[in-house]
Enzyme design. Structure first.
Site, PDB file in Angstrom:
ATOM      1  N   TYR A 173       0.828  -1.220   0.000  1.00 51.29           N
ATOM      2  CA  TYR A 173       0.000   0.000   0.000  1.00 51.29           C
ATOM      3  C   TYR A 173       0.863   1.272   0.000  1.00 51.29           C
ATOM      4  O   TYR A 173       0.800   2.079  -0.929  1.00 51.29           O
ATOM      5  CB  TYR A 173      -0.926  -0.059   1.222  1.00 51.29           C
ATOM      6  N   THR A 205       7.408   3.410  12.633  1.00 46.84           N
ATOM      7  CA  THR A 205       6.012   3.502  13.074  1.00 46.84           C
ATOM      8  C   THR A 205       5.869   4.139  14.452  1.00 46.84           C
ATOM      9  O   THR A 205       6.770   3.999  15.306  1.00 46.84           O
ATOM     10  CB  THR A 205       5.387   2.086  13.120  1.00 46.84           C
ATOM     11  N   TYR A 244       5.223  -6.070  16.873  1.00 48.08           N
ATOM     12  CA  TYR A 244       5.382  -5.248  15.661  1.00 48.08           C
ATOM     13  C   TYR A 244       6.186  -3.989  15.989  1.00 48.08           C
ATOM     14  O   TYR A 244       7.211  -3.701  15.356  1.00 48.08           O
ATOM     15  CB  TYR A 244       3.998  -4.898  15.094  1.00 48.08           C
ATOM     16  N   LYS A 261      10.239  -2.894  14.874  1.00 49.16           N
ATOM     17  CA  LYS A 261      10.624  -1.651  14.191  1.00 49.16           C
ATOM     18  C   LYS A 261      11.607  -0.847  15.051  1.00 49.16           C
ATOM     19  O   LYS A 261      12.513  -0.203  14.531  1.00 49.16           O
ATOM     20  CB  LYS A 261       9.378  -0.823  13.886  1.00 49.16           C
TER      21      LYS A 261
END
Ligand code: UDP
Length: 323
Positions: A11, A117, A141, A145
């Site tokens: 995306y 993020t 997650y 990162k």
């Protein structure tokens, strides 16, 4: 510039590819096409189908293409899934990323833009979240990162690899050609729009008992074109840096649903569900640093405008790219 874009079929990656090409850059996409879509890749870009988990795959792509910079989007990015399968997140997002950095160093490519993020912060002590706040992720997650951000500091110091890490808040919206189509869709706006399209019976709201004005989680939704613009500005940076990236506005889950109702003209049925594990109640970006240092300025400040662009894309591609 010649830029290698990992995850350029996903995306955010696909839209950055489009925006780079529109500005005259040359782009090589490196993607394993497990999450992304071949049709999401702008035909003006070259495609290498490869996997970051295989060091030789990325090393060969780097050797053959000799890019001047790398933009790294390829990663797994679902909070919920990371709470079920941490191994996948650490392997793909950390080990895969190290293979990429090593291939860069071997081939003397030293300019890097990293898709990080706000999940690296975890629940913040205060909002807006600026770069001075401590990073304490509450899901694998975000941890994966953050680990990679730390690795970058050392590649900068030891290998002079200059990086910009952009910590996005909630990417949303579409261009006229490229939009959001995840194989497993967990994100709020596409799920609401799929309900408006009649593909789902209702939208589930994960938690209505948060300490927020309407009880639902608040996020900072940033338009994908504004995100892409930040990446392009980051290409010119000489000194490694971390930047938080959002519009600075907070929108609750219920407010998103209302915006989608306004934009689509449809009533969207909702079902209230328990909280989703790993979700902080309120995440809002402080983006003054990138505004001041790189002159970044978001063009999309209204949630309705963001939703309008997503809705326009979903109407053209109601079943996504694979249809
Ligand atoms: N959310 C929701 N229903 C959905 C998808 C998401 O209530 O079908 C909530 C989710 O719990 C979070 C917010 O919407 O509070 C944004 O979630 P999303 O997955 O879009 O992005 P995230 O903030 O996790 O990156």
């Amino acid at each position: 510039m010649k830029i290698l874009v990992t995850g350029g079929a996903g995306y955010i990656g696909s839209i950055c590819v489009e925006q780079l090409l529109d500005r005259g850059h040359e782009v090589v996409v490196f993607d394993n096409l497990t999450e992304g879509h071949r049709k999401a890749i702008d035909p003006r870009a070259a495609l290498v189908v490869g996997d970051l988990r295989e060091p030789e795959s990325i090393a060969a792509a780097m050797r053959l293409n000799k890019p001047e910079a790398v933009m790294h989007f390829a990663a797994n990015a679902l909070v919920g899934e990371s709470m079920q399968n941490p191994s996948k997140y650490f392997r793909n997002n950390v080990s895969g990323g190290i293979h990429l950095l090593d291939a860069m160093v071997e081939n003397d490519v030293r300019r890097f833009v990293f898709s990080s993020t706000c999940a690296t912060f975890g629940p913040p002590e205060r909002v807006p979240i600026d770069e001075t706040l401590p990073q304490r992720p509450i899901n694998p997650y975000g941890e994966s990162k953050l680990l990679f951000e730390k690795i970058l500091r050392w590649y900068d110091e030891i290998h002079q690899l200059r990086f910009v890490a952009l910590r996005y808040f909630n990417a949303a919206g579409a261009t006229s050609r490229y939009g959001e189509d995840h194989r497993t869709e967990t994100h709020l706006i596409p799920n609401v729009l799929k309900t408006a399209l009649g593909q789902r019976d209702n939208v589930e709201i994960y938690g209505v008992d948060y300490e927020t004005p309407d009880g639902t989680c608040i996020r900072d939704y940033i338009h994908i074109i504004d995100l892409a613009q930040a990446h392009i500005l980051a290409l010119g940076v000489e000194k490694s840096a971390f930047y938080n990236l959002g519009t600075g506005g907070g929108t609750s889950v219920r407010e998103i649903i209302q915006a989608c109702e306004r934009v689509t003209g449809k009533t969207i049925p909702v079902v209230e569900k328990p909280r989703r594990p790993g979700d902080p109640p309120r995440l809002i970006a402080g983006s003054d640093k990138i505004k001041g240092e790189l002159g970044w300025k978001p063009a999309f400040q209204s949630i309705d405008k963001i939703v309008e662009s997503a809705w326009a894309w979903h109407q053209i591609y109601p079943r996504g790219y694979e249809d």
